[in-house]
Design an enzyme around this catalytic site. Structure first.
Site, mmCIF file in Angstrom:
data_model
loop_
_atom_site.group_PDB
_atom_site.id
_atom_site.type_symbol
_atom_site.label_atom_id
_atom_site.label_comp_id
_atom_site.label_asym_id
_atom_site.label_seq_id
_atom_site.Cartn_x
_atom_site.Cartn_y
_atom_site.Cartn_z
ATOM 1 N N GLY A 13 31.399 5.155 45.889
ATOM 2 C CA GLY A 13 30.229 4.269 45.915
ATOM 3 C C GLY A 13 29.600 3.981 44.568
ATOM 4 N N SER A 14 30.378 4.069 43.471
ATOM 5 C CA SER A 14 29.749 3.761 42.175
ATOM 6 C C SER A 14 29.482 2.260 42.039
ATOM 7 C CB SER A 14 30.579 4.295 41.010
ATOM 8 O OG SER A 14 31.744 3.536 40.822
ATOM 9 N N MET A 91 38.282 0.129 51.517
ATOM 10 C CA MET A 91 39.730 0.210 51.427
ATOM 11 C C MET A 91 40.447 -0.153 52.736
ATOM 12 S SD MET A 91 39.804 0.765 48.280
ATOM 13 C CE MET A 91 41.407 1.271 47.690
ATOM 14 N N LEU A 94 40.871 -6.701 56.080
ATOM 15 C CA LEU A 94 40.101 -7.350 57.144
ATOM 16 C C LEU A 94 40.935 -8.467 57.758
ATOM 17 C CD1 LEU A 94 36.756 -7.382 55.171
ATOM 18 C CD2 LEU A 94 37.284 -5.965 57.173
ATOM 19 N N HIS A 110 38.161 -5.976 42.734
ATOM 20 C CA HIS A 110 39.451 -5.284 42.672
ATOM 21 C C HIS A 110 39.692 -4.811 41.238
ATOM 22 C CE1 HIS A 110 43.512 -4.200 43.772
ATOM 23 N NE2 HIS A 110 43.879 -4.712 42.614
ATOM 24 N N GLY A 144 44.260 -13.633 52.981
ATOM 25 C CA GLY A 144 45.327 -12.897 52.290
ATOM 26 C C GLY A 144 44.774 -11.661 51.602
ATOM 27 N N ASP A 146 43.856 -9.365 48.572
ATOM 28 C CA ASP A 146 43.550 -9.538 47.141
ATOM 29 C C ASP A 146 43.862 -10.970 46.708
ATOM 30 O OD1 ASP A 146 42.848 -6.823 46.898
ATOM 31 O OD2 ASP A 146 44.927 -6.256 46.555
HETATM 32 C C1 GAR Z 1 36.612 0.369 42.415
HETATM 33 O O1 GAR Z 1 37.392 0.531 41.262
HETATM 34 C C2 GAR Z 1 36.984 -0.909 43.140
HETATM 35 O O2 GAR Z 1 37.347 -1.939 42.289
HETATM 36 C C3 GAR Z 1 38.168 -0.450 43.956
HETATM 37 O O3 GAR Z 1 37.824 0.813 44.419
HETATM 38 C C4 GAR Z 1 36.962 1.434 43.463
HETATM 39 C C5 GAR Z 1 35.747 1.911 44.198
HETATM 40 O O4 GAR Z 1 34.968 2.738 43.400
HETATM 41 N N1 GAR Z 1 38.479 -1.356 45.005
HETATM 42 C C6 GAR Z 1 39.695 -1.594 45.448
HETATM 43 O O5 GAR Z 1 40.673 -1.038 45.022
HETATM 44 C C7 GAR Z 1 39.778 -2.635 46.552
HETATM 45 N N2 GAR Z 1 41.133 -3.044 46.750
HETATM 46 P P1 GAR Z 1 33.573 3.245 43.934
HETATM 47 O O6 GAR Z 1 33.807 3.869 45.305
HETATM 48 O O7 GAR Z 1 33.106 4.245 42.924
HETATM 49 O O8 GAR Z 1 32.664 2.049 44.015
#
Ligand code: GAR
Length: 203
Positions: A13-14, A91, A94, A110, A144, A146
């Site tokens: 969740g950053s 992750m 949808l 992404h 699609g 990404d």
């Molecule tokens: C982030 O790097 C985001 O871009 C990625 O997951 C991480 C989540 O970090 N998203 C994906 O890979 C989506 N396909 P977080 O949980 O610290 O926000």
């Protein structure tokens, strides 16, 4: 114009925190009505609660299938009366059902420069391929993976001694800077989807 958003997350969740912090700082004028996850006990839910935001988990594992999972999420989003859905480390893929319920109102971030290195292991794949530049991509979500039209990208160098962690941290810095900006443009209705590949940022 509506500033009511929900943030969907699956882990640390950053990215969510960067949005919460930008709201607190006044640079993002969003009303985060709901944080929703597909897994219980994750840090993103804790961060929401700490910020006084409603946090809901719809455990994917307890749903019979994807349709049931998504219907439950849509019901929560309707209940929270949100206009936009912000994916922040969510992750799960949808389905067209969900995407059409919030058509042109869902954005994702992404951790690579799309269309390169989509999927769940972007940093690993970048390092294996040997590219000299990576970054993050913020895009509208379509049917699609990404794939939807790109709103913004931020590039960072890939260094010789990078690991997934060091590269991931450098990319995250960009994410935390750009995502609040992109969400602000979204709620200000300054993102015009020109066609299925192009987004224009209105002045
Ligand atoms: C982030 O790097 C985001 O871009 C990625 O997951 C991480 C989540 O970090 N998203 C994906 O890979 C989506 N396909 P977080 O949980 O610290 O926000």
């Amino acid at each position: 114009m509506s500033n009511r958003i929900a943030v969907l997350a699956s882990g640390r969740g950053s990215d969510l925190q960067s949005l919460i912090d930008a709201v607190a700082a006044g640079s993002l004028k969003a009303d985060i009505r709901l944080v929703m996850s597909d897994k219980p006990g994750i840090m993103a839910l804790e961060r929401a609660e700490k910020a006084g935001i409603k946090a809901v988990c719809v455990p994917r594992k307890e749903c019979a299938n994807q349709q049931e999972f998504e219907e439950k999420m849509v019901a929560e989003l309707r209940k929270a009366d949100v206009e936009y859905v912000i994916l922040a480390g969510f992750m799960r893929i949808l389905s067209p059902y969900f995407v059409n319920e919030f058509k042109h109102k869902i954005v994702n971030i992404h951790p690579s420069l799309l269309p390169s290195f989509g999927g769940a292991h972007a940093h690993r794949d970048v390092l294996a391929y040997g590219t000299k530049v990576s970054g993050c991509t913020i895009h509208f979500v379509d049917e699609g993976m990404d794939h939807g039209p790109i709103i913004m990208q931020g590039a960072v160098p890939v260094l010789d001694d990078d690991t997934e962690d060091t590269l991931g941290a450098r990319v995250l810095e960009q994410e935390h800077k750009l995502y609040p900006q992109a969400v602000q443009l979204l709620i200000e209705e300054k993102l015009e989807i020109v066609d299925e590949r192009h987004v224009k940022i209105l002045k």
